[in-house]
Design a protein around this motif. Structure first.
Motif, PDB file in Angstrom:
ATOM      1  N   HIS A 148       1.223  -1.031  -0.227  1.00  0.00           N
ATOM      2  CA  HIS A 148       0.122   0.194  -0.051  1.00  0.00           C
ATOM      3  C   HIS A 148       0.736   1.758  -0.325  1.00  0.00           C
ATOM      4  O   HIS A 148       0.192   2.241  -0.831  1.00  0.00           O
ATOM      5  CB  HIS A 148      -0.710   0.289   1.548  1.00  0.00           C
ATOM      6  N   GLU A 149       1.959   1.271   0.540  1.00  0.00           N
ATOM      7  CA  GLU A 149       2.908   2.325   1.233  1.00  0.00           C
ATOM      8  C   GLU A 149       3.616   2.160  -0.586  1.00  0.00           C
ATOM      9  O   GLU A 149       3.519   3.881  -1.260  1.00  0.00           O
ATOM     10  CB  GLU A 149       3.992   2.359   2.140  1.00  0.00           C
ATOM     11  N   ILE A 150       3.731   1.349  -1.688  1.00  0.00           N
ATOM     12  CA  ILE A 150       4.353   1.607  -3.157  1.00  0.00           C
ATOM     13  C   ILE A 150       3.494   2.279  -3.530  1.00  0.00           C
ATOM     14  O   ILE A 150       3.964   3.568  -4.041  1.00  0.00           O
ATOM     15  CB  ILE A 150       4.651   0.371  -3.157  1.00  0.00           C
ATOM     16  N   ILE A 151       2.224   2.083  -3.646  1.00  0.00           N
ATOM     17  CA  ILE A 151       0.914   3.146  -4.209  1.00  0.00           C
ATOM     18  C   ILE A 151       0.841   4.689  -4.321  1.00  0.00           C
ATOM     19  O   ILE A 151       0.613   5.366  -5.007  1.00  0.00           O
ATOM     20  CB  ILE A 151       0.252   2.013  -3.986  1.00  0.00           C
ATOM     21  N   GLN A 152       0.570   5.182  -2.686  1.00  0.00           N
ATOM     22  CA  GLN A 152       0.751   5.855  -1.839  1.00  0.00           C
ATOM     23  C   GLN A 152       1.876   7.076  -1.988  1.00  0.00           C
ATOM     24  O   GLN A 152       1.366   8.085  -2.570  1.00  0.00           O
ATOM     25  CB  GLN A 152       0.388   5.052  -0.785  1.00  0.00           C
ATOM     26  N   ARG A 153       2.669   6.443  -2.054  1.00  0.00           N
ATOM     27  CA  ARG A 153       4.570   7.268  -2.094  1.00  0.00           C
ATOM     28  C   ARG A 153       4.057   7.580  -4.112  1.00  0.00           C
ATOM     29  O   ARG A 153       4.454   8.508  -4.611  1.00  0.00           O
ATOM     30  CB  ARG A 153       5.193   6.354  -1.951  1.00  0.00           C
ATOM     31  N   ALA A 154       3.599   7.225  -5.585  1.00  0.00           N
ATOM     32  CA  ALA A 154       3.585   6.738  -6.072  1.00  0.00           C
ATOM     33  C   ALA A 154       2.350   7.805  -6.998  1.00  0.00           C
ATOM     34  O   ALA A 154       2.451   8.491  -7.807  1.00  0.00           O
ATOM     35  CB  ALA A 154       3.578   5.052  -7.045  1.00  0.00           C
ATOM     36  N   SER A 155       2.029   8.680  -5.469  1.00  0.00           N
ATOM     37  CA  SER A 155       0.684   9.291  -5.613  1.00  0.00           C
ATOM     38  C   SER A 155       1.144  10.815  -5.576  1.00  0.00           C
ATOM     39  O   SER A 155       1.046  11.879  -6.306  1.00  0.00           O
ATOM     40  CB  SER A 155      -0.733   9.486  -4.504  1.00  0.00           C
ATOM     41  N   GLY A 156       2.464  10.670  -5.247  1.00  0.00           N
ATOM     42  CA  GLY A 156       3.792  11.789  -5.561  1.00  0.00           C
ATOM     43  C   GLY A 156       3.009  12.800  -4.441  1.00  0.00           C
ATOM     44  O   GLY A 156       3.463  14.008  -4.163  1.00  0.00           O
ATOM     45  N   SER A 157       2.554  12.285  -3.337  1.00  0.00           N
ATOM     46  CA  SER A 157       1.736  13.436  -2.523  1.00  0.00           C
ATOM     47  C   SER A 157       1.982  13.160  -1.057  1.00  0.00           C
ATOM     48  O   SER A 157       1.558  11.885  -0.892  1.00  0.00           O
ATOM     49  CB  SER A 157       0.069  13.077  -2.564  1.00  0.00           C
ATOM     50  N   GLU A 158       3.395  12.976  -0.354  1.00  0.00           N
ATOM     51  CA  GLU A 158       3.859  13.282   1.059  1.00  0.00           C
ATOM     52  C   GLU A 158       2.326  13.483   2.117  1.00  0.00           C
ATOM     53  O   GLU A 158       2.606  12.446   3.102  1.00  0.00           O
ATOM     54  CB  GLU A 158       5.105  13.707   1.887  1.00  0.00           C
ATOM     55  N   ARG A 159       1.916  14.529   1.849  1.00  0.00           N
ATOM     56  CA  ARG A 159       0.561  14.526   2.967  1.00  0.00           C
ATOM     57  C   ARG A 159      -0.627  12.953   2.446  1.00  0.00           C
ATOM     58  O   ARG A 159      -0.621  12.964   3.618  1.00  0.00           O
ATOM     59  CB  ARG A 159       0.073  15.913   3.125  1.00  0.00           C
ATOM     60  N   LEU A 160      -0.862  12.614   1.770  1.00  0.00           N
ATOM     61  CA  LEU A 160      -1.843  11.748   1.682  1.00  0.00           C
ATOM     62  C   LEU A 160      -1.051  10.039   1.990  1.00  0.00           C
ATOM     63  O   LEU A 160      -1.364   9.847   2.519  1.00  0.00           O
ATOM     64  CB  LEU A 160      -2.013  11.513   0.362  1.00  0.00           C
ATOM     65  N   VAL A 161       0.699  10.193   1.938  1.00  0.00           N
ATOM     66  CA  VAL A 161       1.679   8.991   2.371  1.00  0.00           C
ATOM     67  C   VAL A 161       1.103   9.319   4.139  1.00  0.00           C
ATOM     68  O   VAL A 161       0.692   8.334   4.840  1.00  0.00           O
ATOM     69  CB  VAL A 161       2.579   9.389   2.011  1.00  0.00           C
ATOM     70  N   GLU A 162       1.045  10.589   4.095  1.00  0.00           N
ATOM     71  CA  GLU A 162       0.847  10.761   5.906  1.00  0.00           C
ATOM     72  C   GLU A 162      -0.393   9.902   6.923  1.00  0.00           C
ATOM     73  O   GLU A 162      -0.743   8.668   7.808  1.00  0.00           O
ATOM     74  CB  GLU A 162       1.768  12.232   6.626  1.00  0.00           C
ATOM     75  N   LEU A 163      -0.934  10.705   5.594  1.00  0.00           N
ATOM     76  CA  LEU A 163      -2.546  10.503   6.269  1.00  0.00           C
ATOM     77  C   LEU A 163      -2.757   9.081   6.116  1.00  0.00           C
ATOM     78  O   LEU A 163      -3.997   7.894   7.345  1.00  0.00           O
ATOM     79  CB  LEU A 163      -3.940  10.905   5.605  1.00  0.00           C
TER      80      LEU A 163
END
Length: 230
Positions: A148-163
């Motif tokens: 899930h983290e790989i996908i989240q980081r691929a979003s390009g949004s660190e704020r979204l990753v943290e959430l």
């Protein structure tokens, strides 16, 4: 050995000179929580932890306060701390918010897709399948989070990753060992393959439904095991 009020744990505290003592304690205890070393019956006692680690109580107190503010611990007056209690409502609410956030992350990842993304996800799934076949389903915990983290980081949004990661960590409070059987892991991996299929084919509209089905499966599994009396 680290003594809590009701539990004794093997303890190894790695030293990282790049962090303050307070931050080292924070990350250390947080990892113990994420790895399932504490049960909801255990008590984390500030004085005992400080004594065992041979440090003052102040950084320990600050680290435990931070974990309380993060929602992973709750304070028991004149006793110490324990894992935050979770209800069925909490699990359902967190799952629903995760669906929204992780769908957004996947859609942004599709918009920003790179040649490395699909192979990274596929490698992760195959590693998880191998762990399940070898009878090590507990190792799926880390691999699942990484997927899930790989996908989240691929979003390009660190704020979204943290959430996303904060919500997943909150859900981990309800994870129990019996959830991680080879059968449940392989079933969960069907969801990972489906999500990967959507990303591989840039199925922007389908990925939300796929993530909802996957996280709803996780929710039902947690509710069944963590709240069997309901």
């Amino acid at each position: 050995m680290l003594l809590t009020k009701e539990a004794t744990l093997d303890l190894y505290f790695p030293i990282d000179d790049s962090l303050t003592i307070r931050d080292q304690i924070y990350h250390f205890v947080r990892q113990l929580i994420m790895d399932g070393h504490f049960s909801h019956k255990d008590r984390i006692v500030e004085a005992q932890l400080a004594k065992k680690l041979n440090i003052s109580r102040t950084p320990v107190r600050e680290a435990l306060h931070s974990l309380e503010r993060e929602g992973l611990l709750e304070s028991i007056p004149r006793v110490g701390y324990k894992l935050r209690s979770m209800t069925r409502k909490d699990v359902a609410e967190i799952c629903e918010i995760r669906i929204v956030n992780e769908t957004l992350a996947a859609k942004w990842a599709i918009q920003r897709i790179t040649p490395e993304l699909v192979p990274m996800l596929e490698e992760n799934i195959r590693a998880s399948e191998e762990m399940a076949r070898k009878g090590n389903p507990r190792k799926f915990v880390g691999l699942d989070g990484k997927f899930h983290e790989i996908i989240q980081r691929a979003s390009g949004s660190e704020r979204l990753v943290e959430l996303c990661m904060l919500l997943r960590d909150s859900m981990m409070l309800c994870r129990v060992k019996s959830i991680y059987t080879s059968e449940t892991v392989l079933e969960a991996l069907k969801g990972h393959w489906a999500i990967l299929h959507c990303i591989r084919h840039c199925a922007y509209d389908e990925v939300g439904r796929t993530i909802r089905e996957h996280l709803n499966y996780a929710k039902q599994n947690i509710l069944k095991v963590a709240f069997p009396e309901d």
